[in-house]
Design a protein around this motif. Structure first.
Motif, short mmCIF file in Angstrom:
data_model
loop_
_atom_site.label_atom_id
_atom_site.label_comp_id
_atom_site.label_asym_id
_atom_site.label_seq_id
_atom_site.Cartn_x
_atom_site.Cartn_y
_atom_site.Cartn_z
N PHE A 104 -0.44 -11.42 0.92
CA PHE A 104 -0.90 -10.70 2.11
C PHE A 104 -0.24 -9.33 2.19
O PHE A 104 -0.85 -8.37 2.66
N LYS A 105 1.00 -9.24 1.72
CA LYS A 105 1.70 -7.95 1.73
C LYS A 105 0.95 -6.94 0.87
O LYS A 105 0.75 -5.79 1.27
N ARG A 106 0.54 -7.36 -0.33
CA ARG A 106 -0.20 -6.45 -1.22
C ARG A 106 -1.57 -6.12 -0.61
O ARG A 106 -2.02 -4.98 -0.69
N PHE A 107 -2.22 -7.10 -0.02
CA PHE A 107 -3.48 -6.87 0.68
C PHE A 107 -3.30 -5.82 1.77
O PHE A 107 -4.11 -4.90 1.91
N SER A 108 -2.23 -5.95 2.55
CA SER A 108 -1.97 -5.03 3.66
C SER A 108 -1.74 -3.62 3.15
O SER A 108 -2.16 -2.64 3.78
N GLN A 109 -1.07 -3.48 2.01
CA GLN A 109 -0.86 -2.15 1.43
C GLN A 109 -2.20 -1.50 1.08
O GLN A 109 -2.41 -0.30 1.30
N ALA A 110 -3.12 -2.33 0.54
CA ALA A 110 -4.42 -1.80 0.15
C ALA A 110 -5.22 -1.33 1.36
O ALA A 110 -5.81 -0.24 1.34
N VAL A 111 -5.25 -2.13 2.42
CA VAL A 111 -6.05 -1.73 3.58
C VAL A 111 -5.38 -0.59 4.34
O VAL A 111 -6.05 0.21 4.99
N THR A 112 -4.05 -0.49 4.25
CA THR A 112 -3.36 0.65 4.85
C THR A 112 -3.78 1.94 4.15
O THR A 112 -4.01 2.97 4.78
N ASN A 113 -3.89 1.87 2.82
CA ASN A 113 -4.36 3.04 2.06
C ASN A 113 -5.79 3.38 2.45
O ASN A 113 -6.16 4.56 2.56
N TYR A 114 -6.61 2.36 2.65
CA TYR A 114 -7.99 2.58 3.09
C TYR A 114 -8.01 3.30 4.44
O TYR A 114 -8.75 4.27 4.64
N GLN A 115 -7.19 2.83 5.38
CA GLN A 115 -7.16 3.44 6.71
C GLN A 115 -6.65 4.88 6.65
O GLN A 115 -7.12 5.75 7.38
N ALA A 116 -5.69 5.13 5.77
CA ALA A 116 -5.17 6.49 5.62
C ALA A 116 -6.24 7.43 5.07
O ALA A 116 -6.33 8.59 5.47
N LEU A 117 -7.07 6.91 4.17
CA LEU A 117 -8.12 7.73 3.58
C LEU A 117 -9.29 7.97 4.52
O LEU A 117 -9.80 9.07 4.63
#
Length: 243
Positions: A104-117
């Motif tokens: 879930f931590k790696r998943f959260s990093q991915a969606v955080t990058n999505y939100q930043a973009l």
């Protein structure tokens, strides 16, 4: 949030849906698409999707054979057990590449990058124009040219290259190679991605007319080419014009 999942393994799909609901409790998650046919049928409809989670190896082949036929209306986070497909992934609007099994931590990093973009959790009014790209530096024969974003009437992607067409009808080769990343840096009140390859400036539009039942033909100032909206983006384009 409207989220679609392409995944043919039931356990993997259930785990991913659990992660999504944990991060976005109110998200609308479409039932997982399990085959290439499912993917083509789903995106043949006019459905709003903000984010796509996509496995690569499906029971009836690689998902790229479907994505190559589509104008995806959203960025993609790829989820796969194989690490050799990342180049293809980023050629199909990929913004993240999650290797199974992922936490879930790696998943959260991915969606955080999505939100930043893509800033999907905020409305357009939350940002002033200073939050978006204001100018582009173009390297030309040993010198640098400054091109103001307000003077760019369209961005066009072709063969791994992005071109900026200015208000004089001239095209400039950019150092950027990912149209989705560039799109995220542009003011959404001014620029709109009308199809897989083209982003236009609202000030460039002379007129538009029906091209097919679900698409429009756009005429831009200073450009001979007529741009065609994709059917997955036409409805949102009409809404954007009326904002």
């Amino acid at each position: 949030m409207n989220i679609a999942i392409i995944e043919d393994e039931a356990l993997a799909a259930a785990k991913l849906m659990g992660y999504i609901k944990r991060h976005w409790p109110d998200a609308n998650v479409y039932s997982p698409l399990t085959s290439i046919k499912d993917v083509l049928d789903f995106f043949s409809q006019t459905i709003e999707v903000d984010l796509l989670f996509c496995d690569i190896e499906l029971s009836d082949g690689q998902v790229f054979s479907a994505l190559e036929q589509l104008d995806l209306p959203c960025p993609v986070i790829f989820t796969t057990s194989y690490n050799e497909f990342w180049t293809n992934a980023f050629q199909h609007q990929g913004i993240e590449y999650l290797l199974k099994p992922f936490s879930f931590k790696r998943f959260s990093q991915a969606v955080t990058n999505y939100q930043a973009l893509f800033r999907t959790v905020l409305t357009h009014s939350d940002f002033s124009s200073t939050n978006f790209k204001q100018r582009i530096i173009i390297k030309q024969q040993g010198s640098n040219q400054v091109l103001n974003i307000e003077n760019v009437y369209c961005f066009r992607a072709a063969n791994g290259t992005i071109l900026a067409g200015d208000d004089q009808g001239q095209f400039h080769i950019l150092s950027e190679t990912n149209l989705s990343e560039l799109e995220a840096q542009l003011d959404p009140n001014v620029f709109f991605r009308v199809n897989r390859a083209d982003i236009i400036n609202i000030n460039s539009i002379i007129k538009f007319e029906n091209y097919t039942k679900e698409t429009l033909a756009l005429y831009l100032k200073g450009f001979v080419d007529i741009l065609i909206t994709s059917k997955t983006r036409t409805a949102n384009f009409r809404k954007w014009l009326e904002m």
